[in-house]
Design an enzyme around this catalytic site. Structure first.
Site, short mmCIF file in Angstrom:
data_model
loop_
_atom_site.label_atom_id
_atom_site.label_comp_id
_atom_site.label_asym_id
_atom_site.label_seq_id
_atom_site.Cartn_x
_atom_site.Cartn_y
_atom_site.Cartn_z
N THR A 153 0.87 -1.20 0.00
CA THR A 153 0.00 0.00 0.00
C THR A 153 0.90 1.24 0.00
O THR A 153 1.37 1.65 -1.07
CB THR A 153 -0.96 0.02 1.21
OG1 THR A 153 -0.22 -0.12 2.41
CG2 THR A 153 -1.98 -1.10 1.10
N LYS A 179 3.81 -6.73 4.15
CA LYS A 179 3.63 -5.32 3.84
C LYS A 179 3.35 -4.58 5.15
O LYS A 179 2.91 -5.18 6.13
CB LYS A 179 2.51 -5.11 2.83
CG LYS A 179 1.14 -5.59 3.22
CD LYS A 179 0.36 -4.59 3.99
CE LYS A 179 0.30 -3.29 3.21
NZ LYS A 179 -0.17 -2.21 4.11
N THR A 190 1.87 -8.59 12.23
CA THR A 190 1.84 -7.30 11.56
C THR A 190 0.80 -7.27 10.45
O THR A 190 0.11 -8.23 10.21
CB THR A 190 3.19 -6.94 10.99
OG1 THR A 190 3.14 -5.58 10.59
CG2 THR A 190 3.50 -7.80 9.78
N GLU A 277 6.48 4.51 7.04
CA GLU A 277 6.10 5.81 6.47
C GLU A 277 7.05 6.91 6.96
O GLU A 277 7.11 7.20 8.15
CB GLU A 277 4.66 6.13 6.85
CG GLU A 277 3.67 5.27 6.07
CD GLU A 277 2.24 5.38 6.54
OE1 GLU A 277 1.36 4.90 5.82
OE2 GLU A 277 2.01 5.94 7.62
N ASN A 401 0.59 10.86 6.19
CA ASN A 401 -0.65 10.54 6.89
C ASN A 401 -1.65 11.67 6.88
O ASN A 401 -2.84 11.46 7.12
CB ASN A 401 -0.35 10.07 8.31
CG ASN A 401 0.15 8.65 8.28
OD1 ASN A 401 -0.58 7.76 7.89
ND2 ASN A 401 1.40 8.45 8.65
#
Lengths: 406, 406
Positions: A153, A179, A190, A277, A401
């Site tokens: 993603t 992922k 996870t 991220e 985010n």
């Protein structure tokens, strides 16, 4: 900006396990977003799922189907998480599962669904089902790399790990993909991880194996302290390697298998943190000399979740007072602050609860400037220890985010 | 970028309490960084301090001195927190205290020291002591506003609250100042808050009063989940108002006093969140229908500390799945997800655990675009409730904390 993470390694095929990937346009066009993992009859499966009470519809169904019998296929989509969708969400997941079951000619309850993406919106069932023929058409034992891309993603790189080793005279393979990116603080497993081996293992031994491996790997990473609604980790064992059946969680063969599976889990878990991220730093936190492992973990997580510690890592600022303050607020019963030592790599920054006498900012700065940092905390209270992997908090984490969905 | 926070209100003097502020060049030049708060003989004091185990040297000494007898002065510096400095740090704080004691002609153990700023570096004792004459010279009952500026660090605005009311036929004043900005998740009291009243109150009643007020105010705010090493909140009562002595934590006069002190604490606590590092949104989180208050608080804090929820607020993105996921991972024993309702102001986003049928993104977006947002979570488990104030996580939070010290 993945830290120390390069291209996918060679992904060895696992006999009895085929993977097919397609671009179904589930949320975005021209993006691989649908993966089918088919396993041969006789495959044994073990899985762990999120402990978030708002678990997603596919998690609810995957748990139910796993209890019903050995799965024959996994169905994975990105784009939408199908979480917070209530009963309609479960019906959506079931319709997708039924469509794949019909195509593979297996009972619907032998298929486990997995979703990742935006929470709270309905799955575009028609588009997903329309993508199934292409994914099934693509099924191939050599499909691991494609599948690693297919489950991404906000990941910037695909994540895979693969090993071959001898077990009871037979060559055995373990391959896995995962992922991650955000909402990562697994409390069981996870976001998504799929690992397969061709070893012959009983369900009981495989369950023990996944439990032991997850505890030291996927349950020891944190990006932002947020536990996802969709965390799922599946371990498949096709039994095609020809090794003598491992039918209990003991003995040398079990130990070898566990070590190799843990190694694959560990690489996949670390890859998630390296590609978190906005991450610019990869930080290993070792907390030792604790009274028990739970205390060590609480201290490690308090450090790992501290926005102030994370921004200091991002800034390469040896602002160790923030680390000390995080240790001091950890929710453990007893902490003798005068026994605490803290090290950045080999540089001791805190000795017996205060700034180490020979510590200099230059030495701390040199370590903090590295992309990979080893933070060690000694509690001086006992013999227990644990290790956790985390990353920094950067401008890009906020940007990603704040912009996600837009 | 303080949210809904304007200039200081009129700060009413409190009879018997004088404040003096100076620029001592402790860490930066030409900045008010030293405050002395002197109180008349007979003043009763109550205080609460951080529960961070690595409490700062001044906290250790302030606790000790408070136990020794009624304080005659508070000595506050910014720039350095004097935390993580070990025994030398305590000696530094004592030297400063002794210098002020000599100047005010009071015993050293009647002075409580307070510090805020960078952790782990030694206090520049000589510069601090050199600044004392100017601060003592400035002592004045009208010194509240100057002092509010004098205790600021990364705060962008000074914080004060002041009220006058009738108590037992006498006019009574409560005035207070606070500072905050970052490392804010008080577990006893916030970074620094000094509140004084001229009411006549016994030490026992004052202790009850500060405990009750802190629990609903300073212990109900969070900026980043990081509990400071220096949190201190002091409540002084000079007894000069002429009201009948309130000598126990009961009765109408006590209730009136508590209500007014709680109101001042509440304004000061909210001001800290409104002026939090990088804050662009002020968020009130109400969790109700909990089995007990601890559960409500855990759910509220899990939401308030979630980086994903905080970045969604920053982005004005009604990504309510993140709120739902935070509720789902809160560490409470029982949660019936099918009973959970969530509202953004009056817009219901989650009904019985799933997206509310009449919810639309437009309606959620309209609320999220506001600078002040009221988030309500109903757990459907009981009668308990709590309220917490927090803010968003913005680019500026990362910038400020990555650049701090540099």
């Amino acid at each position: 900006m993945a830290v120390g993470l390069s291209a996918l390694p060679d992904m060895y095929p696992v006999r009895g396990v085929r993977l097919g990937t397609a671009a179904a346009g589930i949320r975005k066009q021209d993006r691989r977003d649908l993966v089918v993992i088919e396993c041969a009859p006789g495959t044994v499966a073990a899985a762990v799922f999120t402990q978030n009470r708002f678990c997603a519809a596919p998690v609810t169904i995957a748990k139910k189907h796993l209890a019903a019998g050995a799965p024959r296929a996994l169905l994975v989509n990105t784009g939408f998480a199908n979480a917070g969708t209530g009963v309609p969400g479960e019906q959506d997941a079931l319709r997708c599962v039924q469509a794949l079951a019909q195509r593979l000619q297996v009972p619907a309850d032998r298929i486990l669904p997995f979703s990742t993406g935006v929470i709270g919106e309905r799955l575009p069932v028609e588009r997903l089902i329309a993508g199934l023929p292409a994914a099934v058409e693509a099924l191939d034992e050599a499909g691991w790399a494609e599948a690693a891309y297919g489950i991404m993603t906000t990941d910037t790189l695909p994540k895979g790990s693969s090993r071959r080793f001898m077990l009871g005279g037979s060559s055995v393979t373990v391959s896995g993909i995962s992922k991650g990116a955000g909402m990562i603080c697994p409390n069981m497993a996870t976001l998504l991880a799929f690992v397969a081996t061709d070893a012959a293992v009983s369900k009981e031994a495989l369950n023990a194996c996944i439990g032991a491996a997850v505890r030291q790997t996927f349950n020891r990473i944190s990006v932002d302290g947020d536990t996802s609604t969709n965390d799922s980790c599946v371990l498949l064992a096709s039994g095609r390697a020809g090794n003598p059946l491992i039918d209990r969680a003991a003995g040398e063969d079990y130990a070898v298998l566990l070590a190799n599976i843990t190694a694959v889990f560990s690489e996949l878990a670390q890859a998630i943190v390296r590609d978190a991220e906005g991450a610019t730093k990869f930080i290993t936190i070792d907390v030792s000399q604790g009274g028990n492992e739970a205390d060590c973990l609480e201290v490690a997580q308090t450090i790992a979740h501290s926005p102030l510690v994370k921004t200091a890592f991002f800034a390469s600022d040896p602002n160790w007072g923030r680390i000390l303050a995080a240790v001091g607020r950890a929710r453990i019963l007893r902490l003798d602050v005068d026994s605490v030592n803290i090290y950045l790599d080999d540089v001791q920054i805190v000795k017996q609860g205060a700034r180490a006498p020979d510590y200099t900012e230059d030495r701390g700065q040199a370590v903090m400037a590295q992309a990979e940092i080893h933070l060690r905390v000694e509690l001086g209270a006992g013999q227990a220890a644990t290790r956790l992997w985390t990353c920094d908090l950067s401008h890009d984490y906020v940007r990603i985010n704040a912009e996600y969905r837009s």
